[in-house]
Write a protein that holds these residues in place. Structure first.
Motif, PDB file in Angstrom:
ATOM      1  N   PRO A 195      42.723  12.722  54.252  1.00 58.31           N
ATOM      2  CA  PRO A 195      42.197  13.345  53.040  1.00 58.31           C
ATOM      3  C   PRO A 195      41.333  14.568  53.345  1.00 58.31           C
ATOM      4  O   PRO A 195      40.970  15.310  52.438  1.00 58.31           O
ATOM      5  N   TYR A 196      41.036  14.759  54.649  1.00 62.25           N
ATOM      6  CA  TYR A 196      40.273  15.936  55.094  1.00 62.25           C
ATOM      7  C   TYR A 196      38.991  16.107  54.277  1.00 62.25           C
ATOM      8  O   TYR A 196      38.730  17.154  53.680  1.00 62.25           O
ATOM      9  N   ILE A 197      38.194  15.067  54.309  1.00 63.68           N
ATOM     10  CA  ILE A 197      36.959  15.054  53.536  1.00 63.68           C
ATOM     11  C   ILE A 197      35.977  16.109  54.040  1.00 63.68           C
ATOM     12  O   ILE A 197      35.339  16.803  53.240  1.00 63.68           O
ATOM     13  N   PHE A 198      35.866  16.268  55.346  1.00 64.55           N
ATOM     14  CA  PHE A 198      34.923  17.244  55.878  1.00 64.55           C
ATOM     15  C   PHE A 198      35.387  18.675  55.534  1.00 64.55           C
ATOM     16  O   PHE A 198      34.567  19.529  55.196  1.00 64.55           O
ATOM     17  N   LEU A 199      36.702  18.918  55.581  1.00 63.14           N
ATOM     18  CA  LEU A 199      37.226  20.222  55.182  1.00 63.14           C
ATOM     19  C   LEU A 199      36.935  20.486  53.713  1.00 63.14           C
ATOM     20  O   LEU A 199      36.523  21.590  53.337  1.00 63.14           O
ATOM     21  N   THR A 200      37.105  19.461  52.882  1.00 65.45           N
ATOM     22  CA  THR A 200      36.795  19.600  51.456  1.00 65.45           C
ATOM     23  C   THR A 200      35.323  19.917  51.254  1.00 65.45           C
ATOM     24  O   THR A 200      34.961  20.753  50.421  1.00 65.45           O
ATOM     25  N   LEU A 201      34.465  19.247  52.022  1.00 60.63           N
ATOM     26  CA  LEU A 201      33.020  19.511  51.949  1.00 60.63           C
ATOM     27  C   LEU A 201      32.723  20.956  52.350  1.00 60.63           C
ATOM     28  O   LEU A 201      31.937  21.647  51.675  1.00 60.63           O
ATOM     29  N   LEU A 202      33.344  21.445  53.424  1.00 64.30           N
ATOM     30  CA  LEU A 202      33.115  22.829  53.862  1.00 64.30           C
ATOM     31  C   LEU A 202      33.574  23.832  52.789  1.00 64.30           C
ATOM     32  O   LEU A 202      32.880  24.812  52.506  1.00 64.30           O
ATOM     33  N   LEU A 203      34.741  23.570  52.203  1.00 64.76           N
ATOM     34  CA  LEU A 203      35.233  24.476  51.171  1.00 64.76           C
ATOM     35  C   LEU A 203      34.358  24.425  49.920  1.00 64.76           C
ATOM     36  O   LEU A 203      34.130  25.454  49.268  1.00 64.76           O
ATOM     37  N   SER A 204      33.844  23.248  49.589  1.00 64.69           N
ATOM     38  CA  SER A 204      32.939  23.134  48.436  1.00 64.69           C
ATOM     39  C   SER A 204      31.644  23.880  48.691  1.00 64.69           C
ATOM     40  O   SER A 204      31.110  24.553  47.793  1.00 64.69           O
ATOM     41  N   LEU A 205      31.109  23.756  49.917  1.00 64.46           N
ATOM     42  CA  LEU A 205      29.882  24.502  50.261  1.00 64.46           C
ATOM     43  C   LEU A 205      30.131  26.007  50.192  1.00 64.46           C
ATOM     44  O   LEU A 205      29.292  26.755  49.680  1.00 64.46           O
ATOM     45  N   GLN A 206      31.262  26.417  50.733  1.00 64.17           N
ATOM     46  CA  GLN A 206      31.585  27.835  50.696  1.00 64.17           C
ATOM     47  C   GLN A 206      31.684  28.318  49.248  1.00 64.17           C
ATOM     48  O   GLN A 206      31.156  29.364  48.900  1.00 64.17           O
ATOM     49  N   ALA A 207      32.305  27.550  48.390  1.00 57.39           N
ATOM     50  CA  ALA A 207      32.437  27.935  46.988  1.00 57.39           C
ATOM     51  C   ALA A 207      31.092  27.911  46.267  1.00 57.39           C
ATOM     52  O   ALA A 207      30.813  28.769  45.428  1.00 57.39           O
ATOM     53  N   SER A 208      30.245  26.930  46.608  1.00 60.67           N
ATOM     54  CA  SER A 208      28.948  26.839  45.934  1.00 60.67           C
ATOM     55  C   SER A 208      28.029  27.996  46.315  1.00 60.67           C
ATOM     56  O   SER A 208      27.168  28.379  45.535  1.00 60.67           O
ATOM     57  N   TYR A 209      28.199  28.548  47.499  1.00 56.92           N
ATOM     58  CA  TYR A 209      27.417  29.725  47.867  1.00 56.92           C
ATOM     59  C   TYR A 209      28.084  31.011  47.386  1.00 56.92           C
ATOM     60  O   TYR A 209      27.403  31.983  47.073  1.00 56.92           O
ATOM     61  N   ALA A 210      29.397  31.009  47.341  1.00 58.21           N
ATOM     62  CA  ALA A 210      30.113  32.228  46.964  1.00 58.21           C
ATOM     63  C   ALA A 210      29.908  32.566  45.485  1.00 58.21           C
ATOM     64  O   ALA A 210      29.720  33.738  45.131  1.00 58.21           O
ATOM     65  N   ALA A 211      29.930  31.548  44.630  1.00 58.76           N
ATOM     66  CA  ALA A 211      29.831  31.804  43.191  1.00 58.76           C
ATOM     67  C   ALA A 211      28.541  32.527  42.810  1.00 58.76           C
ATOM     68  O   ALA A 211      28.591  33.562  42.124  1.00 58.76           O
ATOM     69  N   PRO A 212      27.362  32.054  43.226  1.00 64.21           N
ATOM     70  CA  PRO A 212      26.145  32.795  42.851  1.00 64.21           C
ATOM     71  C   PRO A 212      26.074  34.187  43.471  1.00 64.21           C
ATOM     72  O   PRO A 212      25.576  35.128  42.843  1.00 64.21           O
ATOM     73  N   LEU A 213      26.581  34.320  44.695  1.00 66.79           N
ATOM     74  CA  LEU A 213      26.549  35.649  45.312  1.00 66.79           C
ATOM     75  C   LEU A 213      27.463  36.616  44.567  1.00 66.79           C
ATOM     76  O   LEU A 213      27.117  37.783  44.365  1.00 66.79           O
ATOM     77  N   ILE A 214      28.613  36.130  44.137  1.00 64.53           N
ATOM     78  CA  ILE A 214      29.516  36.980  43.368  1.00 64.53           C
ATOM     79  C   ILE A 214      28.891  37.334  42.023  1.00 64.53           C
ATOM     80  O   ILE A 214      28.968  38.485  41.572  1.00 64.53           O
ATOM     81  N   LEU A 215      28.235  36.375  41.392  1.00 66.88           N
ATOM     82  CA  LEU A 215      27.555  36.656  40.115  1.00 66.88           C
ATOM     83  C   LEU A 215      26.432  37.676  40.299  1.00 66.88           C
ATOM     84  O   LEU A 215      26.244  38.562  39.456  1.00 66.88           O
TER      85      LEU A 215
END
Length: 179
Positions: A72-92
Protein backbone atom coordinates in the motif's frame (compact mmCIF):
# COMPACT_ATOMS: atom_id res chain seq x y z
CA UNK A 1 8.54 46.97 49.66
CA UNK A 2 8.77 48.69 46.27
CA UNK A 3 6.26 47.74 43.66
CA UNK A 4 7.64 46.61 40.30
CA UNK A 5 6.10 48.19 37.17
CA UNK A 6 5.19 44.78 35.77
CA UNK A 7 3.21 44.01 38.94
CA UNK A 8 0.75 46.81 38.29
CA UNK A 9 -2.28 45.89 36.24
CA UNK A 10 -2.52 49.21 34.40
CA UNK A 11 1.01 48.92 32.98
CA UNK A 12 1.45 46.64 30.03
CA UNK A 13 4.35 44.30 30.45
CA UNK A 14 6.38 42.34 28.00
CA UNK A 15 5.12 38.93 27.21
CA UNK A 16 7.91 36.50 27.74
CA UNK A 17 8.01 33.22 26.01
CA UNK A 18 10.47 30.43 26.29
CA UNK A 19 10.65 30.11 22.49
CA UNK A 20 13.11 32.34 20.66
CA UNK A 21 11.62 34.80 18.22
CA UNK A 22 12.37 33.95 14.64
CA UNK A 23 11.86 36.70 12.11
CA UNK A 24 11.54 36.03 8.41
CA UNK A 25 11.63 38.68 5.80
CA UNK A 26 8.25 38.58 4.09
CA UNK A 27 9.83 39.38 0.77
CA UNK A 28 12.45 36.65 1.09
CA UNK A 29 9.88 34.04 2.10
CA UNK A 30 7.50 35.26 -0.60
CA UNK A 31 10.27 35.04 -3.20
CA UNK A 32 10.98 31.49 -2.02
CA UNK A 33 7.28 30.63 -2.30
CA UNK A 34 7.13 32.04 -5.82
CA UNK A 35 10.23 30.13 -6.88
CA UNK A 36 8.82 26.95 -5.35
CA UNK A 37 5.45 27.45 -7.07
CA UNK A 38 7.20 28.17 -10.36
CA UNK A 39 9.28 24.99 -10.01
CA UNK A 40 6.24 22.88 -9.15
CA UNK A 41 4.49 24.11 -12.26
CA UNK A 42 7.17 22.83 -14.62
CA UNK A 43 7.39 19.63 -16.61
CA UNK A 44 10.77 18.95 -14.99
CA UNK A 45 9.13 18.72 -11.56
CA UNK A 46 6.48 16.34 -12.86
CA UNK A 47 9.11 14.17 -14.54
CA UNK A 48 11.32 14.04 -11.42
CA UNK A 49 8.29 13.31 -9.22
CA UNK A 50 7.26 10.49 -11.56
CA UNK A 51 10.82 9.09 -11.58
CA UNK A 52 10.91 9.25 -7.76
CA UNK A 53 7.58 7.42 -7.37
CA UNK A 54 8.50 4.74 -9.93
CA UNK A 55 11.91 4.29 -8.26
CA UNK A 56 10.20 3.99 -4.85
CA UNK A 57 7.81 1.34 -6.12
CA UNK A 58 10.56 -0.59 -7.96
CA UNK A 59 12.95 -0.54 -4.98
CA UNK A 60 10.19 -1.68 -2.62
CA UNK A 61 9.23 -4.53 -4.94
CA UNK A 62 12.80 -5.66 -5.78
CA UNK A 63 14.50 -5.07 -2.42
CA UNK A 64 11.76 -4.79 0.22
CA UNK A 65 14.32 -4.76 3.05
CA UNK A 66 15.94 -1.53 1.76
CA UNK A 67 13.01 0.87 2.31
CA UNK A 68 10.56 -1.47 4.01
CA UNK A 69 7.38 0.08 2.57
CA UNK A 70 5.21 -2.80 1.30
CA UNK A 71 2.42 -2.59 -1.29
CA UNK A 72 0.00 0.00 0.00
CA UNK A 73 3.12 2.21 0.15
CA UNK A 74 2.00 3.99 3.27
CA UNK A 75 5.27 5.86 3.75
CA UNK A 76 5.20 7.04 0.11
CA UNK A 77 1.63 8.23 0.64
CA UNK A 78 2.75 10.08 3.77
CA UNK A 79 5.62 11.75 1.85
CA UNK A 80 3.29 12.81 -0.97
CA UNK A 81 0.74 14.14 1.54
CA UNK A 82 3.45 16.16 3.31
CA UNK A 83 4.65 17.51 0.00
CA UNK A 84 1.10 18.51 -0.93
CA UNK A 85 0.41 20.05 2.48
CA UNK A 86 3.44 22.30 2.13
CA UNK A 87 2.95 22.99 -1.57
CA UNK A 88 -0.63 24.26 -1.28
CA UNK A 89 0.07 27.18 1.11
CA UNK A 90 3.22 28.13 -0.76
CA UNK A 91 1.33 28.19 -4.04
CA UNK A 92 -1.43 30.28 -2.43
CA UNK A 93 1.17 32.69 -1.05
CA UNK A 94 2.72 33.03 -4.49
CA UNK A 95 -0.72 33.63 -6.00
CA UNK A 96 -1.51 36.30 -3.38
CA UNK A 97 1.76 38.08 -4.13
CA UNK A 98 1.02 37.93 -7.85
CA UNK A 99 -2.48 39.26 -7.22
CA UNK A 100 -1.04 42.16 -5.23
CA UNK A 101 1.40 42.93 -8.06
CA UNK A 102 -1.44 42.71 -10.57
CA UNK A 103 -3.53 45.09 -8.45
CA UNK A 104 -0.69 47.62 -8.33
CA UNK A 105 -0.13 47.26 -12.07
CA UNK A 106 -3.84 47.67 -12.79
CA UNK A 107 -4.00 50.79 -10.61
CA UNK A 108 -0.98 52.22 -12.41
CA UNK A 109 -2.57 51.38 -15.76
CA UNK A 110 -5.77 53.16 -14.68
CA UNK A 111 -3.78 56.24 -13.68
CA UNK A 112 -1.88 56.24 -16.97
CA UNK A 113 -5.14 55.79 -18.90
CA UNK A 114 -6.77 58.65 -16.99
CA UNK A 115 -3.78 60.90 -17.67
CA UNK A 116 -3.77 59.90 -21.33
CA UNK A 117 -7.49 60.64 -21.55
CA UNK A 118 -6.99 64.05 -19.96
CA UNK A 119 -4.13 64.77 -22.36
CA UNK A 120 -6.23 63.70 -25.35
CA UNK A 121 -9.15 65.86 -24.19
CA UNK A 122 -6.82 68.84 -23.80
CA UNK A 123 -5.31 68.29 -27.23
CA UNK A 124 -8.78 67.89 -28.78
CA UNK A 125 -9.83 71.23 -27.26
CA UNK A 126 -6.65 72.87 -28.52
CA UNK A 127 -7.17 71.48 -32.02
CA UNK A 128 -10.79 72.67 -31.99
CA UNK A 129 -9.74 76.17 -30.93
CA UNK A 130 -7.06 76.24 -33.64
CA UNK A 131 -9.62 75.18 -36.23
CA UNK A 132 -11.97 77.93 -35.07
CA UNK A 133 -9.15 80.46 -35.33
CA UNK A 134 -8.20 79.13 -38.75
CA UNK A 135 -11.79 79.64 -39.93
CA UNK A 136 -11.52 83.29 -38.87
CA UNK A 137 -8.22 83.74 -40.68
CA UNK A 138 -8.32 84.78 -44.31
CA UNK A 139 -7.06 82.30 -46.84
CA UNK A 140 -4.57 83.06 -49.59
CA UNK A 141 -7.29 83.08 -52.24
CA UNK A 142 -9.42 85.46 -50.16
CA UNK A 143 -6.52 87.90 -49.74
CA UNK A 144 -5.69 87.73 -53.45
CA UNK A 145 -9.32 88.43 -54.32
CA UNK A 146 -9.44 91.37 -51.93
CA UNK A 147 -6.20 92.76 -53.35
CA UNK A 148 -7.53 92.41 -56.91
CA UNK A 149 -10.70 94.24 -55.87
CA UNK A 150 -8.63 97.02 -54.27
CA UNK A 151 -6.40 97.33 -57.32
CA UNK A 152 -9.45 97.52 -59.59
CA UNK A 153 -11.01 100.14 -57.34
CA UNK A 154 -7.81 102.17 -57.31
CA UNK A 155 -7.60 101.91 -61.09
CA UNK A 156 -11.19 103.15 -61.41
CA UNK A 157 -10.48 106.07 -59.09
CA UNK A 158 -7.32 106.86 -60.98
CA UNK A 159 -9.25 106.82 -64.24
CA UNK A 160 -11.92 109.19 -62.87
CA UNK A 161 -9.24 111.53 -61.50
CA UNK A 162 -7.30 111.40 -64.77
CA UNK A 163 -10.24 112.67 -66.92
CA UNK A 164 -10.40 116.14 -65.35
CA UNK A 165 -6.63 116.47 -65.67
CA UNK A 166 -6.80 115.61 -69.35
CA UNK A 167 -9.52 118.20 -69.84
CA UNK A 168 -7.39 120.79 -68.11
CA UNK A 169 -4.48 119.97 -70.33
CA UNK A 170 -6.57 120.21 -73.46
CA UNK A 171 -8.11 123.59 -72.53
CA UNK A 172 -6.04 126.68 -73.10
CA UNK A 173 -4.85 128.22 -69.96
CA UNK A 174 -6.54 131.44 -68.95
CA UNK A 175 -4.21 134.30 -68.74
CA UNK A 176 -4.24 136.57 -65.95
CA UNK A 177 -4.47 140.17 -66.70
CA UNK A 178 -1.21 141.86 -66.29
CA UNK A 179 -1.03 144.59 -63.94
Amino acid sequence: MAERPSDRLNTPGRQRTWLPKVKFSEDAFGAFAEAFARFMGTARFLIWMTVFIIAWIVVNNIAPDLLNDPFPYIFLTLLLSLQASYAAPLILLAQNRQEARDRVTAEHDRQVAAQSRADMDFLAREIASLRMRMNDMPTRDFIRGELRDLVEELNREADTDAEPRRERRDKPAKRRPEQ
